[in-house]
Design an enzyme around this catalytic site. Sequence first.
Site, PDB file in Angstrom:
ATOM      1  CB  ALA A 227      -9.851  -0.149   7.911  1.00 36.72           C
TER       2      ALA A 227
ATOM      3  CB  SER B  91      -1.472   8.629  15.511  1.00 38.18           C
ATOM      4  OG  SER B  91      -2.016   9.775  15.757  1.00 38.18           O
ATOM      5  N   GLY B  92      -0.088  10.510  13.373  1.00 37.94           N
ATOM      6  CA  GLY B  92       0.593  11.723  13.131  1.00 37.94           C
ATOM      7  C   GLY B  92       0.636  12.258  11.419  1.00 37.94           C
TER       8      GLY B  92
ATOM      9  CB  SER C  36      -2.006   1.583  -8.718  1.00 42.12           C
ATOM     10  OG  SER C  36      -1.528   2.199  -9.355  1.00 42.12           O
TER      11      SER C  36
ATOM     12  CD  GLU D 215      -7.453  12.975  15.719  1.00 37.30           C
ATOM     13  OE1 GLU D 215      -8.104  13.113  14.575  1.00 37.30           O
ATOM     14  OE2 GLU D 215      -6.508  12.183  15.880  1.00 37.30           O
TER      15      GLU D 215
ATOM     16  CG  HIS E 169      -4.646   8.718  19.123  1.00 35.65           C
ATOM     17  ND1 HIS E 169      -5.179   9.084  17.939  1.00 35.65           N
ATOM     18  CD2 HIS E 169      -3.685   9.638  19.495  1.00 35.65           C
ATOM     19  CE1 HIS E 169      -4.420  10.090  17.539  1.00 35.65           C
ATOM     20  NE2 HIS E 169      -3.364  10.469  18.564  1.00 35.65           N
ATOM     21  CG  ASN E 170      -8.239   8.039  15.963  1.00 32.29           C
ATOM     22  OD1 ASN E 170      -7.173   8.120  16.170  1.00 32.29           O
ATOM     23  ND2 ASN E 170      -8.524   7.684  14.614  1.00 32.29           N
TER      24      ASN E 170
ATOM     25  CE  LYS F 102      -4.215   6.323  15.060  1.00 33.39           C
ATOM     26  NZ  LYS F 102      -5.425   6.886  13.971  1.00 33.39           N
TER      27      LYS F 102
ATOM     28  N   GLY G 195       0.832  -1.070  -0.165  1.00 33.55           N
ATOM     29  CA  GLY G 195      -0.070  -0.118   0.014  1.00 33.55           C
ATOM     30  C   GLY G 195       0.943   1.357  -0.061  1.00 33.55           C
ATOM     31  CG  LEU G 196       3.790   1.635  -2.518  1.00 32.64           C
ATOM     32  CD1 LEU G 196       4.524   1.242  -3.520  1.00 32.64           C
ATOM     33  CD2 LEU G 196       4.444   1.833  -1.184  1.00 32.64           C
TER      34      LEU G 196
ATOM     35  N   GLY H 188       1.718   5.071   3.512  1.00 36.25           N
ATOM     36  CA  GLY H 188       2.535   3.630   3.301  1.00 36.25           C
ATOM     37  C   GLY H 188       3.956   4.275   2.683  1.00 36.25           C
TER      38      GLY H 188
END
Length: 485
Positions: free
Chosen positions: A76, A130-131, A35, A193, A189-190, A186, A10-11, A15
Site C-alpha cells: 500500500a 482477507s485469508g 523483480s 480482527e 474487518h481488520n 476490509k 506483484g508476485l 499475488g
Amino acid sequence: MEKQAFGVVGLGVMGANLAHNMERNGFSVAAFDRSADKTNEFIQKSADKKIKGARSLADMASMLEKPRRILLMVPAGGPVDAVLAEIKGNLEDGDIVIDGGNSLYGDTERRAKQLDSEGNGIRFFGMGVSGGEEGALWGPSLMPGGDRESYNRLKPVLEKIAAKAPSDKVPCVTYCGSGGAGHFVKMVHNGIEYGDMQLIAEAYDLLKNVGGMNNSQMKDVFTEWNAGELQSFLIEVTMKVIDFKDPKGPGALVESIRDIVGMKGTGTWTIKAALDLLVSVPTMAAAVDARELSMLKTEREAASKVLQGPTPQKFSGDVKAFVNDVKDALYCSKICSYAQGMALLAAANRPIPKDKNSPMGFGYGMNLPELPMIWRAGCIIRAVFLEEITKAFKENPSLPNLLMDQRFTKMINDRQAAWRRVVTQGIANGICTPAFSASLAYYDSYRRARLPGNLIQAQRDYFGAHTFERNDAPGTFIHNDWSAK
C-alpha cells in the site's frame, strides 16, 4: 495470439497464490513483478498452467484481452501510485485496475477521482482481500468496492475464486459499495480482527495466571471452545499454537516468544475513521492501545520493579466454572466488538454531508446484511458467530445496533453475570483486561437511558459558554449565568 483473461502485478505470496487460484478456476493469467527473478521463478513453477510471464507492465498490457482487468498486489501507499502512473499509459477506455492490497480507503478514492479527471476512461477499483496465503490460493473473502459497472465485469472471476460459506456454499464476495467502500470494509474487518485477537489473548492470560492452567490444559479448553458457539479461525489458530512444542527447549514455543506485538496500520486507521464518523469502538481501541503498550518492553520491565499491584492468585473455587465464565465473557465481548464494527459500517453509509451540521458519512450505499455474509469463510475473522449476525441484519436491515437484536440481547442477558465476574477477577489479580473491560463499559453505556454527560455539559457551559439543552426543552440550546446566586 490468444490473449490472457486477467493480469496480476506483484508476485509475492498473496499475488502468486491469487494468480494460481484464478488459473485453477479457468482464467488464464498474465503475471508481472518488478523483480525479473521473481517473475521467472513464478513462471517456472507454473510451466504446466495457463500463466504467462510479462517482461514489463507494457508487455503485460499487450498480453491481455480487452477491456483489460489487472489486479495489483503490491504494498500500500507509494508502490500503488508508482505502478498506476507507469501502467496507465498502456491502458484504454474501459480497462479496470484493481488494488487488492491493504490500502487506505481515502487513497483509493483519491486514485479513482484522479483517473476519472484525466478522462481516459480507465476505472480504478479497490478490493480488500482477507485469508492470508492459504485463503488467496484456495478461496479468500473478497471485499470489492468502486463503480457498479466494473464490479459486474469482475464478478464472474471473483465469485469463482472466493471462499464458499460452509452453510450454503454462497461465494464470500459481494459488491461493497461505491468509492473506497471495499477498502473501508476490509479496514473494519481488520479492526474487528484486532479486537478478537486481544480478547483471546486476555482469555489466555486469565486461564494461565488466575486459572493456574498449563498450556496443555489450555489447548484442551480452546479445542472445546472451537467445537461450539465460539468456533472460529482465530480460536482454531490459538488451539494449534498454544501448546506447540518449543524446538529449542522444553515447554511450549508460545512462552518463549517476546510479548511485543507489531501492527501495520489498519487497526489505527479504523480508530481514526471511527473518530471522524463519531462512532464508539472501544474494544478495537483497547486492542490498538494494548499493542502500543506492548512495544514499551524496556519501560514495562523497569516499571515492574517499582510499581506495586496485586500478585495473581490461583483461583480457589471451581476452576471449571471459572473457565466457563471466561468463555461467556469472551462471547459477550465479541458481540460488542462486532456491534461496534457494524455501527461503523452503517455510519460510513450515511450520505456525504451537505453542511457542517450534518453527520459525516461517505454515502457508500453498502448492503449491510451482505457484509457479515462474506466474512463467514476465507477471512481471518470467519466464525459460526457470523451466521447469527447475518440473520439479524437480514431480518432488520435498519437495526440500530447488534445489541438490540433479540437473539443477541438474550445471549448477553444470559451471560453478563459471568462477564462481570471475570472482569472483577482480572482487576483483583492485577491482570489487565482492556478489551473485556472496554466491551463491558460499551454495553453498560449503551443500555443506560441516562449517562453523567449532563455534568460535562454544565462544565463546558461554565468555562466556554458552549450552551446545553434542558430535559424539558429538547432542541433549545441555552447558556446559563453560573455566577448568579
